[in-house]
Enzyme design. Sequence first.
Site, PDB file in Angstrom:
ATOM      1  N   SER A 184      50.238  54.361  86.103  1.00  0.00           N
ATOM      2  CA  SER A 184      50.025  53.218  86.934  1.00  0.00           C
ATOM      3  C   SER A 184      49.327  53.760  88.186  1.00  0.00           C
ATOM      4  O   SER A 184      49.025  55.117  88.218  1.00  0.00           O
ATOM      5  CB  SER A 184      51.462  52.863  87.119  1.00  0.00           C
ATOM      6  OG  SER A 184      51.713  53.810  88.014  1.00  0.00           O
ATOM      7  N   LYS A 185      49.094  52.734  89.175  1.00  0.00           N
ATOM      8  CA  LYS A 185      48.719  53.593  90.357  1.00  0.00           C
ATOM      9  C   LYS A 185      49.169  54.681  90.864  1.00  0.00           C
ATOM     10  O   LYS A 185      48.159  55.370  91.491  1.00  0.00           O
ATOM     11  CB  LYS A 185      48.955  52.367  91.336  1.00  0.00           C
ATOM     12  CG  LYS A 185      47.677  51.755  92.124  1.00  0.00           C
ATOM     13  CD  LYS A 185      48.437  50.674  93.120  1.00  0.00           C
ATOM     14  CE  LYS A 185      47.358  49.859  93.499  1.00  0.00           C
ATOM     15  NZ  LYS A 185      47.780  48.643  93.971  1.00  0.00           N
ATOM     16  N   ARG A 186      50.532  54.857  90.777  1.00  0.00           N
ATOM     17  CA  ARG A 186      51.034  56.049  91.361  1.00  0.00           C
ATOM     18  C   ARG A 186      50.340  57.442  90.890  1.00  0.00           C
ATOM     19  O   ARG A 186      50.359  58.402  91.503  1.00  0.00           O
ATOM     20  CB  ARG A 186      52.440  56.123  90.878  1.00  0.00           C
ATOM     21  CG  ARG A 186      53.360  55.325  91.934  1.00  0.00           C
ATOM     22  CD  ARG A 186      54.839  55.437  91.515  1.00  0.00           C
ATOM     23  NE  ARG A 186      54.933  55.084  89.930  1.00  0.00           N
ATOM     24  CZ  ARG A 186      55.403  56.246  89.009  1.00  0.00           C
ATOM     25  NH1 ARG A 186      55.900  57.294  89.596  1.00  0.00           N
ATOM     26  NH2 ARG A 186      55.901  55.876  88.116  1.00  0.00           N
ATOM     27  N   GLY A 190      47.037  58.039  90.229  1.00  0.00           N
ATOM     28  CA  GLY A 190      45.650  58.286  90.506  1.00  0.00           C
ATOM     29  C   GLY A 190      44.844  56.923  90.579  1.00  0.00           C
ATOM     30  O   GLY A 190      45.427  55.752  90.741  1.00  0.00           O
TER      31      GLY A 190
END
Length: 501
Positions: A269-271, A273
Site C-alpha cells: 500500500s501507500k505506506r 512507497g
Amino acid sequence: MRANPPKFSFHREIFCLLNSCAFSASGYPLVMTVRTRFAPSPTGVLHLGSVRTALFCWLYARHHGGQFILRIEDTDRARSTPENVEAILEGLAWLGLNADEGPFYQTQRFDRYRDVTDRWLAEGKAYHCYCSREELAALREEQMRAGGRVRYDGRCRDRKTPREGVVPVVRFRNPLDGQVIVSDQVRGRVVFENAQLDDLIITRADGTPTYNFTVIIDDHDMGITHVVRGDDHLNNTPRQMNMLAALGAEVPAYAHLPMILGADGAKLSKRHGAVDIRDYERQGYLPEAMLNYLVRLGWSHGDQEIFSIDEMVRLFDIADINQSASAFNAEKLLWLNQQHIMAAPLERIGKELVPYLQEAGLNPDDGPAPVDIAEGFRERAETLLQMAASARYCYEDFEHIEPKAAKKNLRPVILEPLIAVRDHFASLPKWDRAIIAGAIEDIAAKFEINMGKLGQPIRVAVTGGSVSPPIDVTIWLVGKERTLKRLDHAIELIRERAAGS
Ligand code: GLU
C-alpha cells in the site's frame, strides 16, 4: 493524452474480424491467437500491483505473438475519474506496455450490456429482484444470527409479479447445485460449490451493469483467451464462468497472480512507497528497470535477476509464475535500476537526465554535456534523480565546502602541491582527461606524496565534498574555469587557516 474512446458498440465478431481470425461453425475462432487484456478500474491511479498484472498480460501476448487489449472498467461512475484514466494511460505509455487494441471504455458499451440483460430476462437466465434494502439487511441479520453464510437466498427467483412502485435490480440465476471447477494456470484446480454462490446482481436499479457481468461480456466479445489478473479475483471466477456459460461463451484460461506484499508482510500500500507508477518516473527510475523488478515479483527464470525487455518477452511463461506472494523490496529495485542505467546506451541516459537536471534547478547548457555526466556518474547513481543531484557542482558553484572534509583535507601541508596543480591546470592548452590525470600524477611524484593524498584535497576543493567520480573525470567535468576558481578558493582557505593557527 486520452485517446478517443470508440463510439460504437461492438461484439466479439467485430473484434475478431478486425483481427482476422477464422471462425468455426460454433462461432469460436479456429486458430487461437493469444489475446490478453488489462482491465483496470480508474477508481485509482496505476500502482505497482496493477502494473505487474499489465506486464504479465503484455508479456504473455508478446511471447505468443498475440494481442494485448486495454479495457478501462469505468462503470463505477462515482469513483472513476478522468485523472485516473490519464494516470493509467500515461503510466502504461511510460513503461512501453502498448496495447494492440483499446483503450475500450465500458461506459461506451452500456447498450451491449443492456441487450444481454434483456435477453437473459427473456430466457429466464436472469430475473428481477424487488427486495428492499431493509429486507436484505434483515435477511443478513437473520443469517448471521443463525451462524450461517450471509448470502441472498433467491426469494425473488420465482416471483411472477412485479412489486408496485419498486424499480427492481436484475439478478443472474446461478445454478443451485453442482460445482464450478477453475483450472487456474497458477493456482491449479480450484473447486467451488454452486450452493455457496448466490444470485449476483448484474444490473442495478438505476440500470447500470455490475463488474462481474460486464467483465464476462467484454472478455467474450473481445475474444480474450487468457485472463491474467490478481488473485483477489479468484473468488469471482466461478460466478464469471457460470455467466459465460449462460452467454454461450467459451471460458478463457485463467491465471490468478499472487499478491505483492510490503517488506512487513502486509498487503502493498501507500505506506510502502510510491502508489502512482508515475512517481517512479519522477524519482528517476528507468521503465525497463521497473518492468524487470516487477517481472521477478512472482515469476522466475532460474536464478537470473537482470532481464532486458526482449529477454522477458522471450522467456516469460505463465507456467513459471510462483504460487506464493512476493514481497516488495525497495533496495532491490534501486539496485536493478542501477544495473539498467549501466546497461543503457549513454546517449539515452544523457538525454533522459536533462529534465532531472532542470528539475534540480540546474542549467544543462551551463556545464558539461549531460551525456558526459551520465558516463562519469552512472556507476554511483541508482536513479537519474540521484545522478542529477550528485552532479550539482558541475553546473553550479557551492556556497561552502563540507566542514569535515575541509578540516581533514585542506591542510597547510597540501598548500604547495595544490598551488602547483592550480598553476599547471591554468597553463593547459587543452582540457583533456588524460592530460589532467598525467598532471596530477607528475605533481604527486614531484612532491613525493601518493596520488590519494593529492587527489582527495583536489576533490574536496572542486566539489565541496569528499565523494565524486575518479578525480581526473571529476575535474574534467567541472571544467577549467570552475576548477581554477575553486582551487584558488581552497588555497585561500588553507592560507587563512595557516595564518590563524
Ligand atoms: N477492473 C478490475 C480491477 O481493476 C479487474 C478485472 C479483471 O481483471 O477481471 O480490479
